[in-house]
Design a protein around this motif. Structure first.
Motif, PDB file in Angstrom:
ATOM      1  N   THR A 294      39.066 -15.792  26.178  1.00  0.00           N
ATOM      2  CA  THR A 294      38.509 -17.076  25.730  1.00  0.00           C
ATOM      3  C   THR A 294      37.085 -16.967  25.230  1.00  0.00           C
ATOM      4  O   THR A 294      36.639 -17.769  24.409  1.00  0.00           O
ATOM      5  CB  THR A 294      38.547 -18.099  26.882  1.00  0.00           C
ATOM      6  OG1 THR A 294      37.822 -17.575  28.001  1.00  0.00           O
ATOM      7  CG2 THR A 294      39.986 -18.412  27.281  1.00  0.00           C
ATOM      8  N   ASP A 295      36.341 -15.971  25.712  1.00  0.00           N
ATOM      9  CA  ASP A 295      34.942 -15.796  25.309  1.00  0.00           C
ATOM     10  C   ASP A 295      34.846 -14.634  24.311  1.00  0.00           C
ATOM     11  O   ASP A 295      35.006 -13.474  24.681  1.00  0.00           O
ATOM     12  CB  ASP A 295      34.064 -15.518  26.528  1.00  0.00           C
ATOM     13  CG  ASP A 295      32.575 -15.581  26.191  1.00  0.00           C
ATOM     14  OD1 ASP A 295      32.219 -15.471  24.994  1.00  0.00           O
ATOM     15  OD2 ASP A 295      31.761 -15.735  27.129  1.00  0.00           O
ATOM     16  N   TYR A 296      34.600 -14.979  23.056  1.00  0.00           N
ATOM     17  CA  TYR A 296      34.493 -13.971  22.001  1.00  0.00           C
ATOM     18  C   TYR A 296      33.045 -13.852  21.488  1.00  0.00           C
ATOM     19  O   TYR A 296      32.806 -13.530  20.330  1.00  0.00           O
ATOM     20  CB  TYR A 296      35.443 -14.296  20.852  1.00  0.00           C
ATOM     21  CG  TYR A 296      36.885 -14.025  21.217  1.00  0.00           C
ATOM     22  CD1 TYR A 296      37.448 -12.783  20.987  1.00  0.00           C
ATOM     23  CD2 TYR A 296      37.663 -14.999  21.831  1.00  0.00           C
ATOM     24  CE1 TYR A 296      38.765 -12.513  21.335  1.00  0.00           C
ATOM     25  CE2 TYR A 296      38.976 -14.743  22.190  1.00  0.00           C
ATOM     26  CZ  TYR A 296      39.527 -13.505  21.945  1.00  0.00           C
ATOM     27  OH  TYR A 296      40.819 -13.238  22.306  1.00  0.00           O
ATOM     28  N   SER A 297      32.114 -14.100  22.376  1.00  0.00           N
ATOM     29  CA  SER A 297      30.698 -13.938  22.028  1.00  0.00           C
ATOM     30  C   SER A 297      30.412 -12.462  21.745  1.00  0.00           C
ATOM     31  O   SER A 297      30.994 -11.570  22.373  1.00  0.00           O
ATOM     32  CB  SER A 297      29.801 -14.430  23.172  1.00  0.00           C
ATOM     33  OG  SER A 297      30.069 -15.779  23.476  1.00  0.00           O
ATOM     34  N   ILE A 298      29.497 -12.230  20.780  1.00  0.00           N
ATOM     35  CA  ILE A 298      29.129 -10.850  20.429  1.00  0.00           C
ATOM     36  C   ILE A 298      27.617 -10.682  20.500  1.00  0.00           C
ATOM     37  O   ILE A 298      26.847 -11.656  20.433  1.00  0.00           O
ATOM     38  CB  ILE A 298      29.635 -10.448  19.033  1.00  0.00           C
ATOM     39  CG1 ILE A 298      29.017 -11.346  17.945  1.00  0.00           C
ATOM     40  CG2 ILE A 298      31.154 -10.473  18.989  1.00  0.00           C
ATOM     41  CD1 ILE A 298      29.333 -10.890  16.523  1.00  0.00           C
ATOM     42  N   LEU A 299      27.219  -9.423  20.611  1.00  0.00           N
ATOM     43  CA  LEU A 299      25.800  -9.049  20.612  1.00  0.00           C
ATOM     44  C   LEU A 299      25.534  -8.148  19.415  1.00  0.00           C
ATOM     45  O   LEU A 299      26.298  -7.210  19.160  1.00  0.00           O
ATOM     46  CB  LEU A 299      25.435  -8.313  21.898  1.00  0.00           C
ATOM     47  CG  LEU A 299      25.702  -9.042  23.224  1.00  0.00           C
ATOM     48  CD1 LEU A 299      25.452  -8.096  24.400  1.00  0.00           C
ATOM     49  CD2 LEU A 299      24.845 -10.283  23.336  1.00  0.00           C
ATOM     50  N   ILE A 300      24.448  -8.427  18.687  1.00  0.00           N
ATOM     51  CA  ILE A 300      24.010  -7.560  17.590  1.00  0.00           C
ATOM     52  C   ILE A 300      22.608  -7.071  17.944  1.00  0.00           C
ATOM     53  O   ILE A 300      21.659  -7.862  18.016  1.00  0.00           O
ATOM     54  CB  ILE A 300      24.000  -8.292  16.242  1.00  0.00           C
ATOM     55  CG1 ILE A 300      25.387  -8.875  15.935  1.00  0.00           C
ATOM     56  CG2 ILE A 300      23.567  -7.350  15.124  1.00  0.00           C
ATOM     57  CD1 ILE A 300      25.445  -9.659  14.640  1.00  0.00           C
ATOM     58  N   SER A 301      22.474  -5.776  18.176  1.00  0.00           N
ATOM     59  CA  SER A 301      21.188  -5.227  18.609  1.00  0.00           C
ATOM     60  C   SER A 301      20.274  -4.952  17.428  1.00  0.00           C
ATOM     61  O   SER A 301      20.724  -4.835  16.281  1.00  0.00           O
ATOM     62  CB  SER A 301      21.415  -3.944  19.413  1.00  0.00           C
ATOM     63  OG  SER A 301      22.015  -2.953  18.598  1.00  0.00           O
ATOM     64  N   SER A 302      18.984  -4.834  17.731  1.00  0.00           N
ATOM     65  CA  SER A 302      17.951  -4.476  16.738  1.00  0.00           C
ATOM     66  C   SER A 302      18.103  -5.292  15.456  1.00  0.00           C
ATOM     67  O   SER A 302      18.265  -4.755  14.367  1.00  0.00           O
ATOM     68  CB  SER A 302      18.027  -2.978  16.412  1.00  0.00           C
ATOM     69  OG  SER A 302      16.943  -2.594  15.608  1.00  0.00           O
ATOM     70  N   ILE A 303      18.048  -6.606  15.608  1.00  0.00           N
ATOM     71  CA  ILE A 303      18.234  -7.514  14.480  1.00  0.00           C
ATOM     72  C   ILE A 303      17.159  -7.286  13.426  1.00  0.00           C
ATOM     73  O   ILE A 303      16.003  -6.994  13.763  1.00  0.00           O
ATOM     74  CB  ILE A 303      18.228  -8.982  14.966  1.00  0.00           C
ATOM     75  CG1 ILE A 303      18.969  -9.891  13.990  1.00  0.00           C
ATOM     76  CG2 ILE A 303      16.844  -9.475  15.252  1.00  0.00           C
ATOM     77  CD1 ILE A 303      20.442  -9.796  14.102  1.00  0.00           C
ATOM     78  N   GLN A 304      17.538  -7.374  12.164  1.00  0.00           N
ATOM     79  CA  GLN A 304      16.632  -7.157  11.043  1.00  0.00           C
ATOM     80  C   GLN A 304      16.678  -8.358  10.095  1.00  0.00           C
ATOM     81  O   GLN A 304      17.614  -9.166  10.160  1.00  0.00           O
ATOM     82  CB  GLN A 304      17.002  -5.883  10.286  1.00  0.00           C
ATOM     83  CG  GLN A 304      16.891  -4.613  11.119  1.00  0.00           C
ATOM     84  CD  GLN A 304      15.488  -4.376  11.618  1.00  0.00           C
ATOM     85  OE1 GLN A 304      14.517  -4.538  10.882  1.00  0.00           O
ATOM     86  NE2 GLN A 304      15.370  -3.991  12.890  1.00  0.00           N
TER      87      GLN A 304
ATOM     88  N   VAL B 142      31.375 -10.249  26.509  1.00  0.00           N
ATOM     89  CA  VAL B 142      32.268 -10.270  27.681  1.00  0.00           C
ATOM     90  C   VAL B 142      33.532  -9.492  27.313  1.00  0.00           C
ATOM     91  O   VAL B 142      34.526 -10.088  26.864  1.00  0.00           O
ATOM     92  CB  VAL B 142      32.612 -11.707  28.106  1.00  0.00           C
ATOM     93  CG1 VAL B 142      33.422 -11.696  29.406  1.00  0.00           C
ATOM     94  CG2 VAL B 142      31.348 -12.557  28.261  1.00  0.00           C
ATOM     95  N   PRO B 143      33.517  -8.178  27.468  1.00  0.00           N
ATOM     96  CA  PRO B 143      34.676  -7.375  27.056  1.00  0.00           C
ATOM     97  C   PRO B 143      35.954  -7.791  27.784  1.00  0.00           C
ATOM     98  O   PRO B 143      35.954  -8.060  28.987  1.00  0.00           O
ATOM     99  CB  PRO B 143      34.257  -5.951  27.447  1.00  0.00           C
ATOM    100  CG  PRO B 143      32.767  -5.987  27.515  1.00  0.00           C
ATOM    101  CD  PRO B 143      32.423  -7.351  27.996  1.00  0.00           C
ATOM    102  N   GLY B 144      37.059  -7.895  27.022  1.00  0.00           N
ATOM    103  CA  GLY B 144      38.363  -8.180  27.612  1.00  0.00           C
ATOM    104  C   GLY B 144      38.658  -9.641  27.832  1.00  0.00           C
ATOM    105  O   GLY B 144      39.789  -9.995  28.205  1.00  0.00           O
ATOM    106  N   SER B 145      37.685 -10.528  27.592  1.00  0.00           N
ATOM    107  CA  SER B 145      37.946 -11.954  27.807  1.00  0.00           C
ATOM    108  C   SER B 145      38.893 -12.483  26.744  1.00  0.00           C
ATOM    109  O   SER B 145      38.824 -12.103  25.578  1.00  0.00           O
ATOM    110  CB  SER B 145      36.633 -12.729  27.783  1.00  0.00           C
ATOM    111  OG  SER B 145      36.894 -14.130  27.853  1.00  0.00           O
TER     112      SER B 145
END
Length: 380
Positions: free
Chosen positions: A92-102, A87-90
């Motif tokens: 309160t919400d600092y959730s992240i996404l990591i693509s192509s997990i290994q 959620v860019p710019g939030s």
């Protein structure tokens, strides 16, 4: 009454004090329990700030070591293009996404709130989110001896597969469709890890009949819909020496000045790397007509070479040798001796010479005896 203090980001309430009561203390909330993902998936790590606290940034770490570079830092550019804000710019919400997990991405991730200052200091951390990456084993590979071995030798073959998680895996060996026991199977590392490697060895005694045999390594793992299999042709590790014969076998009879055919055969050799060379009395003969190499039903090869010889008197007792060569090295040889007759019904040339000599001696003896008798008569 004090004036309320807000953080650096507009709308992000920190340390607000209400009249007569203290505001809710800041909490860093993360997803509870373990996350299990398949390799290649996108990992979402949830982090929400609830309540009030001092101004400062938020970072994500893999593991508890805060001295390592963070996976994400809201005050700096993400170290990897694989990592983005959910959620860019939030505020309160600092959730992240990591693509192509290994598999190497597995571990425990912490969302950490920092307190602003000349140097930011850790204020509060979430309880962590454990991530496991379920990874399928690689296609197994089989290695054998570094070079071909002779039939009758015992050979070690090794099957390897890696990059899988969880640790449990089953390796099964087959030879021509029949299960054979492994000598040893080990999975490393022995401790807890995010990725594992298995190596299994098997001992096989190779025989001449294994030219067409097939060895198979089969891998079974919980992440696979079906087993992985890799085959190895045992003929690629095997060498079978030729069996040699000649026709005629040892002695070739011939009438003087007639043509004699001698045939040399080698059969049952593998791979197709054997040639034939003729020598006459130790000297290489620029003779011999090789036939095309043929492959037998058992996979081995055979070849013949025929030598046409003019049975002159000078060649009586000549020895013709057939050599089976591989890379200019002699594997085997066979000799055929040429014995020549003067004519049909006569004996060997070698056997008639003593007779002629005896006849000449007898003739000389009779002549000498006659001359002696004549001398005696004249003296009387």
């Amino acid at each position: 009454m004090s004036v309320p203090h807000f953080g650096e980001q507009t709308g992000n309430p920190f340390s607000i004090l209400s009249a007569g009561a203290r505001a809710q203390e800041l909490e860093v909330l993360q997803t509870q329990g373990a996350l299990n993902l398949a390799a290649g998936d996108t990992l979402r790590l949830n982090c929400t700030l609830k309540g009030f606290g001092p101004p400062g940034g938020v970072r994500w770490y893999k593991g508890s070591d805060r001295g390592q570079p963070p996976v994400y830092n809201d005050k700096a550019t993400a170290p990897s293009v694989r990592v983005t804000r959910a959620v860019p710019g939030s505020n309160t919400d600092y959730s992240i996404l990591i693509s192509s997990i290994q598999p190497e991405d597995a571990g425990t991730y912490y969302c950490v709130k920092y307190k602003a200052g000349i140097q930011e200091t850790e204020y509060k951390s979430g309880k962590g989110t454990e991530v496991s990456v379920i990874a399928t084993p690689s296609q197994p590979s089989i290695t054998g001896p570094p070079s071909r071995v002779d039939s009758g030798a015992s050979v070690t073959f090794t099957c390897i597969s890696d990059g899988f998680f969880p640790r449990d895996i089953t390796v099964t060996w087959f030879k021509d469709g029949r299960t054979i026991p492994a000598s040893q199977t080990s999975t490393v590392p022995p401790r807890e890890s995010t990725s594992y490697r298995v190596a299994s060895t098997v001992e096989v005694s190779l025989t001449e009949k294994d030219v067409k045999s097939e060895l198979v390594c089969q891998i079974q793992h919980s992440t696979l819909a079906g087993p992985l299999r890799q085959s190895f042709r045992l003929g690629d590790a095997l060498r079978v020496s030729p069996k040699m014969s000649t026709e005629p076998s040892h002695l070739a009879d011939a009438i003087v000045n007639q043509l004699v055919m001698i045939t040399c055969s080698v059969r049952g050799f593998y791979p197709n790397d054997t040639s034939l060379v003729w020598r006459e009395n130790g000297s290489e003969a620029d003779l011999g007509t090789p036939e095309p190499v043929t492959q037998e039903t058992d996979g081995t090869f055979s070849v013949k070479s025929s030598l046409e010889v003019n049975a002159t008197e000078q060649r009586n007792h000549s020895v013709f040798t057939c050599y089976a060569l591989r890379n200019s090295q002699t594997l085997d040889h066979a000799n055929v001796t040429l014995k020549i007759y003067r004519g049909k019904g006569d004996g060997y040339l070698a056997n008639t010479e003593p007779c002629f000599q005896a006849m000449e001696v007898a003739k000389d003896f009779r002549k000498q005896t006659g001359d002696l008798m004549q001398t005696k008569i004249q003296r009387r």
